[in-house]
Design a protein around this motif. Structure first.
Motif, mmCIF file in Angstrom:
data_model
loop_
_atom_site.group_PDB
_atom_site.id
_atom_site.type_symbol
_atom_site.label_atom_id
_atom_site.label_comp_id
_atom_site.label_asym_id
_atom_site.label_seq_id
_atom_site.Cartn_x
_atom_site.Cartn_y
_atom_site.Cartn_z
ATOM 1 N N GLY A 76 7.499 9.697 16.410
ATOM 2 C CA GLY A 76 7.358 8.442 15.663
ATOM 3 C C GLY A 76 5.877 8.161 15.544
ATOM 4 N N TYR A 77 5.415 7.799 14.346
ATOM 5 C CA TYR A 77 3.972 7.649 14.145
ATOM 6 C C TYR A 77 3.677 6.420 13.291
ATOM 7 C CZ TYR A 77 -0.754 8.871 12.469
ATOM 8 O OH TYR A 77 -2.084 8.855 12.150
ATOM 9 N N LEU A 78 2.786 5.588 13.791
ATOM 10 C CA LEU A 78 2.286 4.476 12.987
ATOM 11 C C LEU A 78 0.828 4.749 12.667
ATOM 12 C CD1 LEU A 78 2.389 1.507 11.820
ATOM 13 C CD2 LEU A 78 1.545 0.788 14.061
ATOM 14 N N PRO A 79 0.522 5.088 11.402
ATOM 15 C CA PRO A 79 -0.880 5.323 11.045
ATOM 16 C C PRO A 79 -1.674 4.016 11.100
ATOM 17 C CG PRO A 79 0.587 5.766 9.169
ATOM 18 C CD PRO A 79 1.421 5.185 10.256
ATOM 19 N N GLN A 80 -2.982 4.126 11.237
ATOM 20 C CA GLN A 80 -3.822 2.922 11.269
ATOM 21 C C GLN A 80 -3.645 2.121 9.974
ATOM 22 O OE1 GLN A 80 -7.810 3.792 12.533
ATOM 23 N NE2 GLN A 80 -8.444 1.671 12.540
ATOM 24 N N LYS A 81 -3.569 2.829 8.858
ATOM 25 C CA LYS A 81 -3.262 2.159 7.591
ATOM 26 C C LYS A 81 -2.016 2.814 7.037
ATOM 27 C CE LYS A 81 -7.967 0.976 6.231
ATOM 28 N NZ LYS A 81 -8.786 1.901 7.072
ATOM 29 N N PHE A 82 -0.940 2.058 6.950
ATOM 30 C CA PHE A 82 0.263 2.703 6.437
ATOM 31 C C PHE A 82 0.630 2.174 5.052
ATOM 32 C CE2 PHE A 82 4.033 -0.057 6.836
ATOM 33 C CZ PHE A 82 3.508 -1.120 7.534
ATOM 34 N N GLY A 83 1.235 3.044 4.293
ATOM 35 C CA GLY A 83 1.519 2.723 2.903
ATOM 36 C C GLY A 83 2.942 2.226 2.694
ATOM 37 N N TYR A 84 3.112 1.287 1.764
ATOM 38 C CA TYR A 84 4.443 0.782 1.422
ATOM 39 C C TYR A 84 4.363 0.203 0.010
ATOM 40 C CZ TYR A 84 2.131 -3.618 2.440
ATOM 41 O OH TYR A 84 1.237 -4.657 2.445
ATOM 42 N N TYR A 85 5.521 0.057 -0.624
ATOM 43 C CA TYR A 85 5.522 -0.586 -1.939
ATOM 44 C C TYR A 85 5.620 -2.095 -1.753
ATOM 45 C CZ TYR A 85 6.220 4.052 -3.825
ATOM 46 O OH TYR A 85 6.070 5.363 -4.147
ATOM 47 N N PRO A 86 4.662 -2.835 -2.306
ATOM 48 C CA PRO A 86 4.634 -4.291 -2.086
ATOM 49 C C PRO A 86 5.919 -4.988 -2.522
ATOM 50 C CG PRO A 86 2.679 -3.561 -3.306
ATOM 51 C CD PRO A 86 3.539 -2.376 -3.139
ATOM 52 N N ASN A 87 6.621 -4.410 -3.491
ATOM 53 C CA ASN A 87 7.843 -5.049 -3.970
ATOM 54 C C ASN A 87 9.072 -4.724 -3.133
ATOM 55 O OD1 ASN A 87 7.062 -6.722 -6.125
ATOM 56 N ND2 ASN A 87 6.740 -4.917 -7.424
ATOM 57 N N ASP A 88 8.925 -3.799 -2.194
ATOM 58 C CA ASP A 88 10.039 -3.460 -1.306
ATOM 59 C C ASP A 88 10.266 -4.554 -0.271
ATOM 60 O OD1 ASP A 88 10.818 -1.118 -2.432
ATOM 61 O OD2 ASP A 88 9.996 0.188 -0.864
ATOM 62 N N THR A 89 11.496 -4.668 0.164
ATOM 63 C CA THR A 89 11.790 -5.510 1.322
ATOM 64 C C THR A 89 11.754 -4.586 2.543
ATOM 65 O OG1 THR A 89 14.157 -5.075 1.377
ATOM 66 C CG2 THR A 89 13.392 -6.813 -0.131
ATOM 67 N N PRO A 90 11.562 -5.143 3.749
ATOM 68 C CA PRO A 90 11.537 -4.294 4.941
ATOM 69 C C PRO A 90 12.818 -3.470 5.083
ATOM 70 C CG PRO A 90 10.903 -6.536 5.520
ATOM 71 C CD PRO A 90 11.303 -6.562 4.082
ATOM 72 N N LEU A 91 13.943 -4.100 4.749
ATOM 73 C CA LEU A 91 15.216 -3.398 4.904
ATOM 74 C C LEU A 91 15.289 -2.184 3.980
ATOM 75 C CD1 LEU A 91 17.820 -3.496 6.486
ATOM 76 C CD2 LEU A 91 18.813 -4.933 4.695
ATOM 77 N N LYS A 92 14.863 -2.399 2.721
ATOM 78 C CA LYS A 92 14.890 -1.315 1.748
ATOM 79 C C LYS A 92 13.934 -0.188 2.175
ATOM 80 C CE LYS A 92 14.396 -0.581 -3.168
ATOM 81 N NZ LYS A 92 13.608 -1.054 -4.291
ATOM 82 N N TYR A 93 12.748 -0.612 2.596
ATOM 83 C CA TYR A 93 11.724 0.340 3.027
ATOM 84 C C TYR A 93 12.219 1.192 4.202
ATOM 85 C CZ TYR A 93 7.238 1.756 5.154
ATOM 86 O OH TYR A 93 6.205 2.460 5.711
#
Ligand SMILES: Nc1ncnc2c1ncn2[C@@H]1O[C@H](COP(=O)(O)OP(=O)(O)OP(=O)(O)O)[C@@H](O)[C@H]1O
Ligand SMILES: [Mg+2]
Length: 308
Positions: A76-93
């Protein structure tokens, strides 16, 4: 067991890390070092994302490069800066990432909900992430790193942006997670790891400065931390003479400066009060010449202090 044998990393002509020898068993390890010390570089190597330019890193005896896909399944890895789509909800992501990791729909849904609840995001799991605060985004990042119930969990500055309450909650999560897996996190916030980490790893000059329990690391400064009150007019000289660990202005009757500093015990003045060193003291002392933390002290001054 995650084992680092003589590992190092060069970027072009710049040797960021060299000759690292480290072993990680079950437990929580706090990688504590200032900006630019090589924390992200080491964590990326431990995550198998950045090949060392020298030496080797192995999990249960097999080099990460050889494990490849198998290692990713247990990481399991959490990068210092992680990418996501701003329009996503946490559940969807989360469900999207779970799908990539090959989880079926039902368990992906269940696991995502469980983790979001665990990170106090249950109520906002259907809100677009572009409306989130930095701390909320960070918690989504921690949640996604836990999706596959990893055996090796690597978190690069997981507490950046978390408020004190969330930090406290995160520390207890760490303790819980470290019981049956390897958890390695980087931070420059000493209180994040002082109580929650089984061992502290400090990097200096591209090498491992120390890897030991917080208590043992603190004992590096045993008998060398003092506090005293001085007048404002003495402040400049005092700061030149001793590495300052903390200072605050006192008002009223005791007007002046209350200093916490490091000094050799044989040079101690009768009015100084001997203090028990904390991890923060060690951090400030060890990295006192690092520009970010001590702009006033040059290498030369430090050397003069060191030589008495
Ligand atoms: N891709 C790269 N190319 C060249 N130099 C790099 C690269 N990545 C990192 N470095 C250098 O390697 C050193 C260590 O960087 P690294 O990002 O590992 O430090 P860090 O401890 O994570 O810092 P921070 O606390 O700011 O996140 C720095 O001097 C940095 O400038
Ligand atoms: Mg970093």
């Amino acid at each position: 067991m995650l084992t680092v044998r003589g590992a190092g990393r060069r970027y072009g002509n710049f040797q960021a890390l060299e000759k690292l020898d480290l072993e990680f068993g079950h437990g929580v390890y706090g990688l504590l070092a200032p900006n630019g010390a090589g924390k992200t570089t080491l964590l990326k190597m431990l995550a198998g994302l950045l090949p060392p330019t020298q030496g080797e890193i192995a999990y249960e005896g097999t080099p990460l490069a050889a494990l490849d896909e198998k290692y990713r399944e247990l990481l399991g890895y959490l990068p210092q800066k992680f990418g996501y789509y701003p329009n996503d909800t946490p559940l969807k992501y989360m469900q999207y990432l779970a799908a990539i990791k090959g989880m079926d729909r039902k368990s992906a849904r269940e696991r995502s909900e469980l983790l979001l609840d665990m990170l106090a995001l249950g109520e906002v799991k259907r809100r677009k992430m572009k409306t989130f605060s930095g701390g909320m985004i960070q918690r989504v990042g921690i949640a996604q790193a836990l999706l596959n119930d990893p055996r090796v969990l690597i978190l690069d500055e997981p507490t950046a942006g978390l408020d004190p309450k969330e930090r406290a909650r995160f520390r207890s999560l760490l303790t819980q997670l470290g019981r049956d897996r390897i958890v390695i996190l980087s931070t420059h916030v000493v209180s994040d790891v002082e109580s929650a980490a089984n061992e502290i790893v400090m990097l200096k000059d591209g090498q491992v400065f120390v890897k030991d329990t917080a208590e043992a690391v603190c004992s590096l400064l045993a008998g060398r931390v003092y506090e005293t009150q001085i007048g404002y007019e003495e402040a400049e000289k005092f700061r030149r003479q001793y590495p300052i660990l903390a200072e605050r202005g006192e008002r009223g009757e005791r007007e002046g400066l209350h200093m916490r500093f490091a000094a050799e015990s044989q040079s101690a003045m009768p009015e100084w009060q001997a203090m028990k060193p904390g991890l923060e003291d060690v951090f400030l002392y060890v990295y006192r010449d690092t520009a970010v933390h001590s702009p006033g002290r040059s290498e030369k001054e430090a050397a003069r202090y060191e030589n008495g």
